[in-house]
Design a protein around this motif. Structure first.
Motif, PDB file in Angstrom:
ATOM      1  N   TRP A 110       0.819  -1.206   0.000  1.00  0.00           N
ATOM      2  CA  TRP A 110       0.000   0.000   0.000  1.00  0.00           C
ATOM      3  C   TRP A 110       0.866   1.275   0.000  1.00  0.00           C
ATOM      4  O   TRP A 110       0.461   2.285  -0.558  1.00  0.00           O
ATOM      5  CB  TRP A 110      -0.951  -0.003   1.194  1.00  0.00           C
ATOM      6  N   LEU A 169      -9.942  -7.509   2.872  1.00  0.00           N
ATOM      7  CA  LEU A 169      -9.637  -6.274   2.145  1.00  0.00           C
ATOM      8  C   LEU A 169      -8.879  -6.563   0.843  1.00  0.00           C
ATOM      9  O   LEU A 169      -9.144  -5.949  -0.188  1.00  0.00           O
ATOM     10  CB  LEU A 169      -8.837  -5.326   3.038  1.00  0.00           C
ATOM     11  N   TYR A 170      -7.933  -7.499   0.889  1.00  0.00           N
ATOM     12  CA  TYR A 170      -7.201  -7.859  -0.326  1.00  0.00           C
ATOM     13  C   TYR A 170      -8.152  -8.495  -1.351  1.00  0.00           C
ATOM     14  O   TYR A 170      -8.027  -8.249  -2.557  1.00  0.00           O
ATOM     15  CB  TYR A 170      -6.054  -8.824  -0.001  1.00  0.00           C
ATOM     16  N   SER A 200     -10.157  -4.170  -8.639  1.00  0.00           N
ATOM     17  CA  SER A 200      -9.060  -3.632  -9.465  1.00  0.00           C
ATOM     18  C   SER A 200      -9.018  -4.290 -10.838  1.00  0.00           C
ATOM     19  O   SER A 200      -9.206  -5.500 -10.989  1.00  0.00           O
ATOM     20  CB  SER A 200      -7.731  -3.841  -8.758  1.00  0.00           C
ATOM     21  N   GLN A 215     -11.324  -7.871  -1.647  1.00  0.00           N
ATOM     22  CA  GLN A 215     -12.131  -6.783  -2.195  1.00  0.00           C
ATOM     23  C   GLN A 215     -11.331  -5.976  -3.222  1.00  0.00           C
ATOM     24  O   GLN A 215     -11.846  -5.587  -4.268  1.00  0.00           O
ATOM     25  CB  GLN A 215     -12.610  -5.872  -1.057  1.00  0.00           C
ATOM     26  N   LEU A 216     -10.052  -5.743  -2.904  1.00  0.00           N
ATOM     27  CA  LEU A 216      -9.195  -5.014  -3.842  1.00  0.00           C
ATOM     28  C   LEU A 216      -9.025  -5.806  -5.139  1.00  0.00           C
ATOM     29  O   LEU A 216      -9.097  -5.240  -6.241  1.00  0.00           O
ATOM     30  CB  LEU A 216      -7.832  -4.758  -3.196  1.00  0.00           C
TER      31      LEU A 216
END
Length: 299
Positions: free
Chosen positions: A217, A284-285, A292, A287-288
């Motif tokens: 990040w 979270l990863y 993306s 979702q990313l």
């Protein structure tokens, strides 16, 4: 020793920069801390001695003169006139005596005698200049340091290593080389600086290279990150979208130069992902990954 031009792999008309580049390349390749082969240490010593001869204009001139027979006997003629021998044809016995005497002094000279330290009947002769390797750390090269150098004869002396010394630089200790004869002065000792391998830094000239580890990040969003330098911690601005392998430059944070501009520090980015993820981090990863459209393999 072997011909120094052959050891360094350079031509007889090579310039100072070419000789220095060849020395640095071979010194890195054969340094015992890097190369563990049985012959590496001897090769490293040969490289250091060859560089010591070719980097010193006076020693190089002497080597070039005595490595060519025509020039050798030109020196013989000059030496004969200095010693009082008559010019022109010599009778066999007198010439043989001179040649034997000159040959012996030249053989001494190849190890320091003829131009310093060996036996001679021609008056005071200065001692030979000598060389030794002085290893310093990157931090010592940056800040400078003091060392006690111990010799076979007499007590050790206190030596100041100035800040900003570089690989291959020579530090002169007057009168600490080979002994003179016939009342001649002692030669000088030249300490050739070698910067020891470092776990964090790599030095090229005055520039220092190091690694900057970033979280994914930080690399994606950009950040201001701390980076270690030989002069202490500094901060470097990481632009958004930085990838591994990018070099970030900190101007003037390399080795100092007492007579000019300091080198730079280059921080090479390495993105380090977490080895383990918490449940929230994994979510979270995921979702990313779903949101993306980035495909690194298409770049």
């Amino acid at each position: 020793m072997r011909d120094p031009y052959e050891v360094l792999g350079v031509s007889r008309d090579a310039g100072r920069d070419e000789i220095q580049r060849a020395y640095r390349r071979l010194a890195r390749a054969y340094h015992p801390d890097v190369n563990k082969s049985p012959e590496a240490e001897e090769r490293f010593k040969d490289v250091a001695e060859a560089y010591a001869i070719l980097s010193d204009p006076e020693r190089r001139r002497r080597h070039d003169a005595f490595s060519r027979p025509d020039d050798l006997w030109a020196h013989a003629g000059a030496a004969a006139r200095t010693a009082g021998w008559t010019a022109g044809p010599w009778d066999g016995g007198r010439r043989a005596g001179f040649e034997t005497r000159f040959r012996d002094d030249v053989l001494d000279g190849l190890s320091g005698g003829f131009f310093g330290g060996g036996r001679t009947g021609w008056g005071p002769v200065a001692g030979a200049d000598q060389e030794a390797v002085l290893e310093v750390t990157v931090e010592e090269a940056y800040h400078g340091t003091r060392r006690t150098i111990t010799f076979d004869r007499g007590p050790g002396i206190r030596l100041t290593v100035p800040a900003g010394v570089t690989e291959g630089q020579r530090i002169r200790l007057a009168g600490q080389g080979g002994r003179g004869s016939g009342g001649g002065r002692h030669g000088d000792l030249y300490l050739v600086v070698r910067i020891a391998p470092h776990p964090r830094y790599r030095v090229e000239g005055r520039d220092v290279h190091t690694e900057l580890r970033l979280a994914p990040w930080e690399a994606a969003l950009g950040t201001s990150a701390p980076v270690d330098t030989p002069g202490g911690e500094a901060r470097v601005r990481v632009p958004p979208g930085t990838s591994s392998g990018r070099r970030l430059r900190l101007r003037g944070r390399g080795l100092p130069d007492p007579h000019g501009v300091a080198g730079d520090l280059y921080a090479e980015v390495r993105i380090v992902v977490p080895r383990t993820l918490s449940k929230r981090e994994r979510k979270l990863y995921e979702q990313l990954a779903a949101a993306s459209a980035h495909d690194p393999r298409s770049l």
